[in-house]
Design a protein around this motif. Sequence first.
Motif, PDB file in Angstrom:
ATOM      1  N   THR A   1     -14.046   0.917   9.780  1.00  0.00           N
ATOM      2  CA  THR A   1     -13.790   0.565  11.172  1.00  0.00           C
ATOM      3  C   THR A   1     -13.320  -0.878  11.286  1.00  0.00           C
ATOM      4  OG1 THR A   1     -15.453   2.155  11.924  1.00  0.00           O
ATOM      5  CG2 THR A   1     -14.777   0.454  13.486  1.00  0.00           C
ATOM      6  N   ARG A   2     -13.935  -1.761  10.514  1.00  0.00           N
ATOM      7  CA  ARG A   2     -13.484  -3.161  10.525  1.00  0.00           C
ATOM      8  C   ARG A   2     -12.055  -3.257  10.017  1.00  0.00           C
ATOM      9  NH1 ARG A   2     -18.896  -3.971   8.800  1.00  0.00           N
ATOM     10  NH2 ARG A   2     -18.268  -4.063   6.604  1.00  0.00           N
ATOM     11  N   ARG A   3     -11.731  -2.506   8.970  1.00  0.00           N
ATOM     12  CA  ARG A   3     -10.361  -2.507   8.435  1.00  0.00           C
ATOM     13  C   ARG A   3      -9.385  -1.975   9.478  1.00  0.00           C
ATOM     14  NH1 ARG A   3      -8.971  -1.528   3.046  1.00  0.00           N
ATOM     15  NH2 ARG A   3     -10.942  -2.549   2.535  1.00  0.00           N
ATOM     16  N   LEU A   4      -9.801  -0.945  10.193  1.00  0.00           N
ATOM     17  CA  LEU A   4      -8.951  -0.361  11.229  1.00  0.00           C
ATOM     18  C   LEU A   4      -8.682  -1.362  12.337  1.00  0.00           C
ATOM     19  CD1 LEU A   4      -7.603   2.274  12.330  1.00  0.00           C
ATOM     20  CD2 LEU A   4      -9.758   2.665  13.554  1.00  0.00           C
ATOM     21  N   ARG A   5      -9.705  -2.068  12.763  1.00  0.00           N
ATOM     22  CA  ARG A   5      -9.520  -3.041  13.846  1.00  0.00           C
ATOM     23  C   ARG A   5      -8.624  -4.192  13.411  1.00  0.00           C
ATOM     24  NH1 ARG A   5     -15.205  -3.597  17.077  1.00  0.00           N
ATOM     25  NH2 ARG A   5     -13.799  -4.570  18.575  1.00  0.00           N
ATOM     26  N   ARG A   6      -8.700  -4.548  12.134  1.00  0.00           N
ATOM     27  CA  ARG A   6      -7.770  -5.564  11.628  1.00  0.00           C
ATOM     28  C   ARG A   6      -6.345  -5.038  11.655  1.00  0.00           C
ATOM     29  NH1 ARG A   6     -11.716  -6.571   7.620  1.00  0.00           N
ATOM     30  NH2 ARG A   6     -10.456  -5.577   6.005  1.00  0.00           N
ATOM     31  N   ALA A   7      -6.173  -3.764  11.312  1.00  0.00           N
ATOM     32  CA  ALA A   7      -4.833  -3.169  11.342  1.00  0.00           C
ATOM     33  C   ALA A   7      -4.265  -3.178  12.755  1.00  0.00           C
ATOM     34  CB  ALA A   7      -4.877  -1.741  10.799  1.00  0.00           C
ATOM     35  N   VAL A   8      -5.114  -2.924  13.746  1.00  0.00           N
ATOM     36  CA  VAL A   8      -4.669  -2.968  15.141  1.00  0.00           C
ATOM     37  C   VAL A   8      -4.258  -4.392  15.516  1.00  0.00           C
ATOM     38  CG1 VAL A   8      -5.418  -2.714  17.535  1.00  0.00           C
ATOM     39  CG2 VAL A   8      -6.044  -0.990  15.844  1.00  0.00           C
TER      40      VAL A   8
ATOM     41  N   LEU B   1      11.549   5.155  -2.893  1.00  0.00           N
ATOM     42  CA  LEU B   1      10.100   5.147  -2.729  1.00  0.00           C
ATOM     43  C   LEU B   1       9.631   6.457  -2.121  1.00  0.00           C
ATOM     44  CD1 LEU B   1       9.724   1.600  -1.108  1.00  0.00           C
ATOM     45  CD2 LEU B   1       9.160   2.201  -3.475  1.00  0.00           C
ATOM     46  N   GLY B   2       8.413   6.862  -2.446  1.00  0.00           N
ATOM     47  CA  GLY B   2       7.794   7.979  -1.772  1.00  0.00           C
ATOM     48  C   GLY B   2       7.345   7.568  -0.385  1.00  0.00           C
ATOM     49  N   TYR B   3       7.108   8.549   0.481  1.00  0.00           N
ATOM     50  CA  TYR B   3       6.730   8.240   1.863  1.00  0.00           C
ATOM     51  C   TYR B   3       5.435   7.447   1.925  1.00  0.00           C
ATOM     52  CZ  TYR B   3       5.129   8.951   6.651  1.00  0.00           C
ATOM     53  OH  TYR B   3       4.656   8.752   7.922  1.00  0.00           O
ATOM     54  N   GLU B   4       4.389   7.909   1.232  1.00  0.00           N
ATOM     55  CA  GLU B   4       3.089   7.238   1.279  1.00  0.00           C
ATOM     56  C   GLU B   4       3.180   5.827   0.701  1.00  0.00           C
ATOM     57  OE1 GLU B   4       0.277   8.085   2.693  1.00  0.00           O
ATOM     58  OE2 GLU B   4       0.972  10.040   3.386  1.00  0.00           O
ATOM     59  N   ALA B   5       3.915   5.698  -0.407  1.00  0.00           N
ATOM     60  CA  ALA B   5       4.061   4.376  -1.030  1.00  0.00           C
ATOM     61  C   ALA B   5       4.791   3.422  -0.100  1.00  0.00           C
ATOM     62  CB  ALA B   5       4.810   4.509  -2.357  1.00  0.00           C
ATOM     63  N   ALA B   6       5.831   3.921   0.573  1.00  0.00           N
ATOM     64  CA  ALA B   6       6.591   3.071   1.494  1.00  0.00           C
ATOM     65  C   ALA B   6       5.736   2.663   2.685  1.00  0.00           C
ATOM     66  CB  ALA B   6       7.838   3.814   1.968  1.00  0.00           C
ATOM     67  N   LYS B   7       4.927   3.589   3.192  1.00  0.00           N
ATOM     68  CA  LYS B   7       4.083   3.286   4.346  1.00  0.00           C
ATOM     69  C   LYS B   7       3.090   2.177   4.003  1.00  0.00           C
ATOM     70  CE  LYS B   7       1.206   6.495   5.642  1.00  0.00           C
ATOM     71  NZ  LYS B   7       0.707   7.739   6.268  1.00  0.00           N
ATOM     72  N   LYS B   8       2.442   2.292   2.837  1.00  0.00           N
ATOM     73  CA  LYS B   8       1.481   1.263   2.433  1.00  0.00           C
ATOM     74  C   LYS B   8       2.191  -0.055   2.135  1.00  0.00           C
ATOM     75  CE  LYS B   8      -2.055   4.342   0.554  1.00  0.00           C
ATOM     76  NZ  LYS B   8      -2.833   4.722  -0.636  1.00  0.00           N
ATOM     77  N   ARG B   9       3.357   0.036   1.497  1.00  0.00           N
ATOM     78  CA  ARG B   9       4.101  -1.174   1.165  1.00  0.00           C
ATOM     79  C   ARG B   9       4.510  -1.923   2.433  1.00  0.00           C
ATOM     80  NH1 ARG B   9       7.841  -1.860  -3.754  1.00  0.00           N
ATOM     81  NH2 ARG B   9       8.722  -3.922  -3.408  1.00  0.00           N
ATOM     82  N   ARG B  10       5.002  -1.187   3.423  1.00  0.00           N
ATOM     83  CA  ARG B  10       5.412  -1.819   4.683  1.00  0.00           C
ATOM     84  C   ARG B  10       4.218  -2.443   5.384  1.00  0.00           C
ATOM     85  NH1 ARG B  10       7.730   1.881   9.441  1.00  0.00           N
ATOM     86  NH2 ARG B  10       5.554   2.563   9.369  1.00  0.00           N
ATOM     87  N   GLN B  11       3.122  -1.733   5.424  1.00  0.00           N
ATOM     88  CA  GLN B  11       1.936  -2.248   6.110  1.00  0.00           C
ATOM     89  C   GLN B  11       1.454  -3.546   5.472  1.00  0.00           C
ATOM     90  OE1 GLN B  11      -1.855  -0.152   5.511  1.00  0.00           O
ATOM     91  NE2 GLN B  11      -2.142  -0.201   7.721  1.00  0.00           N
ATOM     92  N   ARG B  12       1.377  -3.580   4.146  1.00  0.00           N
ATOM     93  CA  ARG B  12       0.900  -4.782   3.461  1.00  0.00           C
ATOM     94  C   ARG B  12       1.878  -5.939   3.634  1.00  0.00           C
ATOM     95  NH1 ARG B  12      -0.750  -1.092  -1.718  1.00  0.00           N
ATOM     96  NH2 ARG B  12      -2.763  -0.355  -0.912  1.00  0.00           N
ATOM     97  N   ALA B  13       3.168  -5.616   3.594  1.00  0.00           N
ATOM     98  CA  ALA B  13       4.175  -6.671   3.751  1.00  0.00           C
ATOM     99  C   ALA B  13       4.112  -7.263   5.153  1.00  0.00           C
ATOM    100  CB  ALA B  13       5.567  -6.107   3.464  1.00  0.00           C
ATOM    101  N   GLU B  14       3.919  -6.425   6.172  1.00  0.00           N
ATOM    102  CA  GLU B  14       3.848  -6.916   7.540  1.00  0.00           C
ATOM    103  C   GLU B  14       2.622  -7.800   7.754  1.00  0.00           C
ATOM    104  OE1 GLU B  14       6.233  -3.316   9.857  1.00  0.00           O
ATOM    105  OE2 GLU B  14       4.047  -3.379   9.892  1.00  0.00           O
ATOM    106  N   VAL B  15       1.517  -7.429   7.127  1.00  0.00           N
ATOM    107  CA  VAL B  15       0.309  -8.260   7.231  1.00  0.00           C
ATOM    108  C   VAL B  15       0.552  -9.632   6.614  1.00  0.00           C
ATOM    109  CG1 VAL B  15      -2.061  -8.532   6.414  1.00  0.00           C
ATOM    110  CG2 VAL B  15      -1.306  -6.337   7.338  1.00  0.00           C
ATOM    111  N   ARG B  16       1.158  -9.653   5.418  1.00  0.00           N
ATOM    112  CA  ARG B  16       1.435 -10.937   4.753  1.00  0.00           C
ATOM    113  C   ARG B  16       2.404 -11.775   5.575  1.00  0.00           C
ATOM    114  NH1 ARG B  16       2.200  -7.569   0.333  1.00  0.00           N
ATOM    115  NH2 ARG B  16       4.434  -8.070   0.264  1.00  0.00           N
ATOM    116  N   TRP B  17       3.439 -11.111   6.076  1.00  0.00           N
ATOM    117  CA  TRP B  17       4.470 -11.823   6.836  1.00  0.00           C
ATOM    118  C   TRP B  17       3.891 -12.419   8.115  1.00  0.00           C
ATOM    119  CZ3 TRP B  17       8.602  -9.124  10.265  1.00  0.00           C
ATOM    120  CH2 TRP B  17       9.505 -10.078  10.749  1.00  0.00           C
TER     121      TRP B  17
END
Length: 247
Positions: free
Chosen positions: A131-138, A205-221
């Motif tokens: 839940t904490r991870r989810l709220r950070r994602a939001v 890239l596979g769909y799941e790999a791209a989704k995780k890659r984009r999410q992590r990149a957006e957080v860093r950016w």
Amino acid sequence: MERTVSADLETALEQVAPTRAQWDAWTRREQSLAGLTYGDLRRVLRTGGQDRKDELLGALVRATHSDPGAFGVVAACLLPGLRRRIARYAPTLDRQDALAVMVDALYEAVAGYDTADQYRFVAGALLDPPTRRLRRAVADQRLWSVHARHDTDPVSSTPGLELSAAAMLASAVDAGVVTDRDALLILETRIAGCPLREAAGRLGLGYEAAKKRRQRAEVRWAAWWTSSATPVPVRRSGGPSRREEVA
């Protein structure tokens, strides 16, 4: 333990069930599971008393430490709780993205759960880290939205100049915060509106790999841009800057 990965993670979790060999092995090792079927377990976890729920869920968590396949069963049993927390804390996130964030964090919570301790409310203890991870994602999504709007917002301190999303990403590439592929993935899917699956295929890239890659990149950016990046203005007219060319 293995993570459950699927283009439709929710459907995959709904269909998870242990094999006969797995269930027999777990019931032999865990006395609290003896005499139960998997259907019995699911029923008790829905309707039983708190002590019994804790006992059974704790047994499943212990099973994951010796049988990797048990994690999918734990996640399936906790799916109602995952759904409730997504509905409460992340209604604006893509449902599959939100569930993937939570299952990823649940995997870590289950792996690190100290089965020597006798906790009450085991489900809550396991669901709190996701839940904490989810709220950070939001929060990250909101931060991303703010920065994405800079694509059309003028840079007030410099008349005649504006900051584009391409230039913002190029700055991050130059700083080593994201890779060229990360930047292209974000630009194509977030700015140009290309479907993630299509953009992922073009990038190999596979769909799941791209989704995780984009999410992590957006957080860093977003974190880098907020804390230390200096905006690079892009001229309204004339030839493209070097940073525009990179993007």
